[in-house]
Design an enzyme around this catalytic site. Structure first.
Site, PDB file in Angstrom:
ATOM      1  N   ARG A 188      -8.692  -1.597   8.272  1.00 22.44           N
ATOM      2  CA  ARG A 188      -9.552  -0.554   7.704  1.00 22.44           C
ATOM      3  C   ARG A 188      -9.856   0.511   8.756  1.00 22.44           C
ATOM      4  O   ARG A 188     -11.005   0.785   9.064  1.00 22.44           O
ATOM      5  CB  ARG A 188     -10.837  -1.185   7.187  1.00 22.44           C
ATOM      6  CG  ARG A 188     -11.538  -0.325   6.175  1.00 22.44           C
ATOM      7  CD  ARG A 188     -12.681  -1.056   5.527  1.00 22.44           C
ATOM      8  NE  ARG A 188     -13.283  -0.224   4.499  1.00 22.44           N
ATOM      9  CZ  ARG A 188     -13.900  -0.702   3.437  1.00 22.44           C
ATOM     10  NH1 ARG A 188     -14.010  -1.984   3.243  1.00 22.44           N
ATOM     11  NH2 ARG A 188     -14.438   0.096   2.549  1.00 22.44           N
ATOM     12  N   CYS A 189      -8.817   1.103   9.312  1.00 21.66           N
ATOM     13  CA  CYS A 189      -9.008   2.044  10.416  1.00 21.66           C
ATOM     14  C   CYS A 189      -7.804   2.956  10.495  1.00 21.66           C
ATOM     15  O   CYS A 189      -6.683   2.530  10.298  1.00 21.66           O
ATOM     16  CB  CYS A 189      -9.181   1.247  11.700  1.00 21.66           C
ATOM     17  SG  CYS A 189      -8.585   2.029  13.182  1.00 21.66           S
ATOM     18  N   GLU A 235     -12.856   4.394   5.825  1.00 21.92           N
ATOM     19  CA  GLU A 235     -12.854   3.615   7.056  1.00 21.92           C
ATOM     20  C   GLU A 235     -13.926   4.025   8.053  1.00 21.92           C
ATOM     21  O   GLU A 235     -14.115   3.353   9.070  1.00 21.92           O
ATOM     22  CB  GLU A 235     -11.469   3.729   7.702  1.00 21.92           C
ATOM     23  CG  GLU A 235     -10.393   3.135   6.806  1.00 21.92           C
ATOM     24  CD  GLU A 235      -9.013   3.715   7.045  1.00 21.92           C
ATOM     25  OE1 GLU A 235      -8.926   4.862   7.505  1.00 21.92           O
ATOM     26  OE2 GLU A 235      -8.030   3.021   6.776  1.00 21.92           O
ATOM     27  N   GLN A 253       0.824  -1.206   0.000  1.00 24.35           N
ATOM     28  CA  GLN A 253       0.000   0.000   0.000  1.00 24.35           C
ATOM     29  C   GLN A 253       0.864   1.264   0.000  1.00 24.35           C
ATOM     30  O   GLN A 253       0.343   2.362  -0.037  1.00 24.35           O
ATOM     31  CB  GLN A 253      -0.906   0.013   1.243  1.00 24.35           C
ATOM     32  CG  GLN A 253      -1.887  -1.143   1.280  1.00 24.35           C
ATOM     33  CD  GLN A 253      -2.716  -1.210   2.550  1.00 24.35           C
ATOM     34  OE1 GLN A 253      -2.808  -2.253   3.173  1.00 24.35           O
ATOM     35  NE2 GLN A 253      -3.341  -0.109   2.944  1.00 24.35           N
TER      36      GLN A 253
END
Lengths: 785, 180
Positions: A368-369, A738, A221
């Site tokens: 996802r945070c 998110e 990423q």
């Protein structure tokens, strides 16, 4: 819209169908495992069956005798090259391959290089490793006891304690607690979970000995940051390292860290002179790659009897596993956990977190945070409900009483954050109205009288995303700005290269829309490229909902630089002064003479064919955007559950999400992000948890035991929005990827506790499984047999 | 290309599969998984691998018209079979209605589960042209998606179902995506 242009612009606010879909729906995506280079070899990894053991001996002779096996790489080989350890993004170090001991189950022990993946797997089975097991510790609270096994004897400090971190005002908080009329306290455990993107991690490493250049196709990423780290670790000059992040099958934070497999594959390519592919199995991915959460929290909330919230006090033990390989900004070992006062106006707060080593794989990656925000939001949103229950107040009423009022933005929180904008009462009122809150409460009362269990849960969360201002945020010293480069071609089409990277968020479409809006070029004539460090400008990557707040802003600013130059060209073409021009309806026109105008397409052609004397030819710009602040998206969620008294099963009947992420680029994509986020919020609330037995064996190490939501468990999410633009972002946007993962778990947990509150239940740790609920029903004599 | 997997062990078997109407023949080890035959022997990389326990469905293909997880079949087991993969959905430059539905209704994000998901949907619509939402959810419950939350996947399949029914109801022009 620009009526003068034949092709529609379709900039901000349009649900443009995604450009990237064309290849994905035809099976023409190019994921890492699809890369095939001439002479490519395969790498597979020998992993430890023990959570803690010394390695007495590694015998690779049988493996090396196996047809197809070309090499076996061990920690001792890497140690000779100074590569047995590597730095983590958190300033700790991590074993690439162990020299003499393993510290978690499924840890990489040796690597086999072979002509194909079957031969590599054969080789793995034939590597004979002799272990002497050591007692493991997998509970972070036990790990802090004096006689606990030491996870990291390599460190100077001979304890399992990693760091202590705190925020807020301890003295003022204690004072308010001492005087408080009401105090509520709960212990909350936020379980260890795993992101489980459907594509696992892997890479193809290819070292060209003649050029001295290392090319790595990699599931990452953050390709630029990886390039810098690789250069620092290997001493290969940075311009001789080329990281390519091709199509990525989901990231969610799990593809931010550097895993040993990547490094070993690079070593194997250098050693063999062939390209080397390494692709994890799902079980390897689930057992060894970094985990999220694993926070043991004690929270206290002080309030007046009328419900006025005053202070929050939180102590946390954070299980980071055997290496502190979390992916947090370096000044924030506990991430942005201190946003824990949430949407509420408190006089004071004090938050403490202690990081601890255990014999488990690394923890602390996001799921996802945005850096620990989920843990913070779950805590405050649960505690507000605990307080409401204690005061016998409706949780909506208590929230409305304590929200930071809209007129107080920008708002300085007691832990030091400056919230950019928000209108919390508007979002909650909209949610209550749309779902019919009062009617649901009446229905609940009637059902309760009949012995039926129905619950209504709220979550009115505030997120903190878009890291970040470079004075505060860096990763290994690299400031967390982000970038964009735009080139407009003579015929009026354009290419945009960005420092962030997409794993499904749709950047190839949304970033084109930003440029379309700013320059008045049709979205279909704009190509977006990303993920290739040889061509894209330097950026910190996509995670923590930072792409739109940072690189999105850079894209708009770069486009505006182009527009400034375009204005001068337009003046030249129209033979007027630039001051006489206005940008209106996607074109420059002479003020007061709307018929006299030029489009960006005409200007682009002139930039290469007829530019003014003394001006550089061409039409391009680059911007490295350093955001002045983070953005603070928020939302109001309502969840309605029914509980089966015979099985303990929680059924989500309705779930309404009102989200506010400021101005929206593409409503279709935002909706999709929220649907996915809600599902990844429901997952740890009801299904997902990773646990270990006393020997350090993982209990949910594959997809048979670790339960991702399927279409059957996932409800038909309902979504809507309010729009409160960010005042400091160039086009008023905030991050959104998110929000729903962060906001959903407490809405679900609050709904279940609400259904059982009349029994005296004040808290249930997630995941709220049927068995957990059934035990509670049984305990209170309301289970149906 | 020829498979690299023939280099490691002695026993191989000749397998012929018809994938999207085209025959592929190779000498393969008996242990070669169908998904590896498709990806590495036939070179069709649209079929993905997401797990090792037959749980995720990323590798779903149609074997003689029936959805199957190609990570759990050996190539030798399906010798002679007709296989349909994502690469076979588009016909004569025309998208299958399911492909079109996934684009129109934003049924995909990262795209990794999408090929398997679409093939499950194609098989569903071939046997049940008018599925209810519950039937759709049940049909795709063996295909995991981590990005979309399934809402738009359900809508995509409903979109395709409608397109296919309308095409069936209209005698001319030729039915959209009605080839089998």
């Amino acid at each position: 819209m620009a009526t003068e242009t034949e092709t529609p612009i379709r900039g901000m606010g349009h649900s443009v169908k995604r450009k990237e879909d064309a290849r994905f729906i035809r099976g023409r995506g190019r994921y890492v495992d699809d890369i095939k280079l001439p002479g490519m070899l395969f790498l597979d990894i020998v992993r430890s069956p023990y959570a803690h053991a010394t390695i007495k001996n590694i015998d690779a002779s049988a493996a090396l005798a196996q047809p197809g096996v070309l090499a076996v790489i061990t920690g001792k080989d890497l140690d000779a090259a100074g590569l047995a350890w590597m730095p983590t993004l958190m300033g700790d170090k991590q074993m690439v391959l162990p020299v003499d001991r393993v510290v978690y189950q499924a840890q990489e022990v040796a690597a086999v290089v072979a002509t194909d993946r079957y031969a590599a797997a054969d080789g793995v089975a034939l590597v004979n490793v002799e272990y002497e097991p050591l007692p493991p510790v997998t509970d972070p609270i036990k790990a802090l006891e004096a006689d606990a096994p030491l996870v990291r004897p390599d460190r100077e400090q001979k304890t399992n304690h990693i760091w202590h971190w705190e925020a807020g005002d301890a003295a003022r908080t204690d004072e308010l607690f001492n005087q408080a009329e009401v105090v509520v306290k709960e212990d909350l455990y936020i379980p260890r979970i795993h992101v489980c993107s459907i594509e696992t991690c892997g890479c193809v490493a290819s070292f060209d000995a003649v050029e001295g250049k290392l090319t790595v196709y990699m599931t990452t990423q953050a390709p630029h940051a990886i390039r810098t780290v690789f250069s620092l670790v290997t001493s290969i000059p940075e311009h001789k390292i080329h990281i390519i992040s091709p199509d990525i099958g989901g990231g969610f934070g799990g593809k931010v860290p550097v895993y040993p497999g990547y490094v070993i594959a690079c070593v194997a390519s250098i050693k063999t002179g062939h390209p080397v592919k390494w692709i994890e199995d799902r079980s390897e991915n689930l057992q060894a790659d970094s985990f999220a959460r694993d926070y043991h929290i004690t929270a206290e909330l002080a309030a007046k009897r009328d419900g006025t919230m005053q202070a929050l006090r939180v102590k946390t033990i954070a299980d980071h596993g055997a290496f502190d390989a979390a992916a947090n900004p370096s000044k924030f070992p506990a991430g942005l956990f201190s946003v824990i006062t949430g949407s509420y106006e408190l006089d004071a707060a004090h938050v403490e977190v202690d990081g601890v080593y255990t014999n488990k794989p690394s923890g602390g990656v996001a799921y996802r945070c945005s850096f620990r925000v989920t843990e913070a939001v779950h805590t405050i949103e649960r505690m507000v409900d605990v307080l409401a229950q204690k005061l016998s107040m409706d949780p909506a009423e208590l929230r409305l009483k304590n929200f930071i009022p809209p007129e107080k933005f920008p708002y300085k929180s007691p832990t030091g954050w400056e919230y950019d904008s928000g209108n919390y009462p508007a979002a909650l009122r909209k949610a209550m109205e749309e779902i019919g809150y009062e009617q649901l409460r009446r229905e609940q009362a009637e059902k309760r009288a009949r012995g039926e269990l129905m619950g209504i849960g709220l979550s009115t969360f505030t997120e903190i995303v878009g890291a970040g201002p470079s004075h505060t945020f860096d990763i290994l010293g690299i400031k967390m700005f982000d970038s964009a480069e735009i080139r407009v071609h003579p015929t009026g089409s354009a290419i945009v290269r960005i420092g962030v990277q997409t794993q499904g968020q749709g950047h190839e479409t949304t970033f084109a829309q930003i440029v379309a809006e700013e320059l008045g070029l049709p979205v279909e004539n704009i190509t977006v490229e990303h993920g290739d460090t040889d061509t894209a400008p330097y950026g910190l990557g996509t995670y923590a909902s930072r792409s739109t707040p940072t690189a999105g802003a850079a894209t708009a600013v770069a486009a505006r630089k182009i527009r400034e130059k375009a204005k001068n060209i337009a003046a030249h073409l129209l033979e007027v002064s630039p001051d006489d021009l206005e940008w209106e309806n996607y074109q420059f026109r002479v003020k007061g003479t709307p018929g006299k105008a030029v489009t960006m397409q005409q200007i682009a052609f002139a930039a290469y064919t007829n530019h003014p004397q003394g001006m550089e030819a061409g039409l391009e710009a680059v911007d490295y955007y350093d955001p002045p602040n983070l953005t603070f998206p928020f939302g109001a969620y309502v969840c309605v559950v029914d509980i089966d008294r015979g099985t303990g099963e929680v059924k989500i009947r309705r779930f309404l999400a009102i989200d506010d992420c400021g101005n929206i680029i593409n409503p279709m994509i935002v909706d999709g992000q929220i649907h996915g986020g809600l599902t990844m919020g429901m997952a740890p609330a009801l299904l997902e948890e990773i646990t270990y037995d006393e020997n350090g064996n993982i209990q949910q190490g594959n997809f048979m035991d670790y339960l991702l939501p399927t279409a059957m468990e996932t409800p038909a999410w309902e979504t809507d929005k309010t729009v409160t633009p960010s005042p400091h972002h160039p086009f008023g946007a905030k991050g959104v990827g998110e929000s729903a993962t962060v906001g959903a778990p407490p809405a679900i947990a609050n709904a279940v506790v609400d259904a059982l509150s009349h029994l005296g239940v004040t808290h249930i740790d997630i995941p709220i499984t049927p068995w957990k609920v059934y035990k509670i029903l049984e305990e209170h004599g309301v289970a149906e047999s | 290309m020829t498979t690299q997997t023939t280099q490691t062990t002695q026993t191989t078997h000749k397998v012929t599969l018809t994938i999207n109407g085209q025959p592929y023949t190779a000498e393969v080890e008996p242990r070669l998984l169908l998904v590896h035959f498709i990806r590495e022997v036939a070179g069709l990389t649209g079929t993905h691998i997401g797990c090792d326990t037959t749980s995720c469905g990323a590798c779903t293909v149609l074997v003689n018209g029936v959805p199957a997880k190609s990570c759990t079949l050996l190539a030798v087991q399906v010798d002679g079979a007709e296989i349909r993969t994502v690469e076979g959905l588009e016909q004569d430059g025309k998208l299958h209605p399911v492909q079109d539905g996934f684009v129109q209704e934003h049924g995909l994000q990262c795209g990794f589960c999408t090929p398997g998901m679409m093939l499950t949907a194609v098989a569903l619509l071939e046997r049940n042209p008018q599925p209810t939402e519950d039937e759709i959810r049940r049909a795709i419950s063996g295909n995991l998606c981590r990005c979309t939350g399934y809402v738009n996947i359900v809508k995509s399949i409903q979109y395709a179902a409608k397109q296919m029914r309308e095409a069936q109801a209209t005698p001319a022009p030729a039915p959209v995506g009605a080839e089998v």
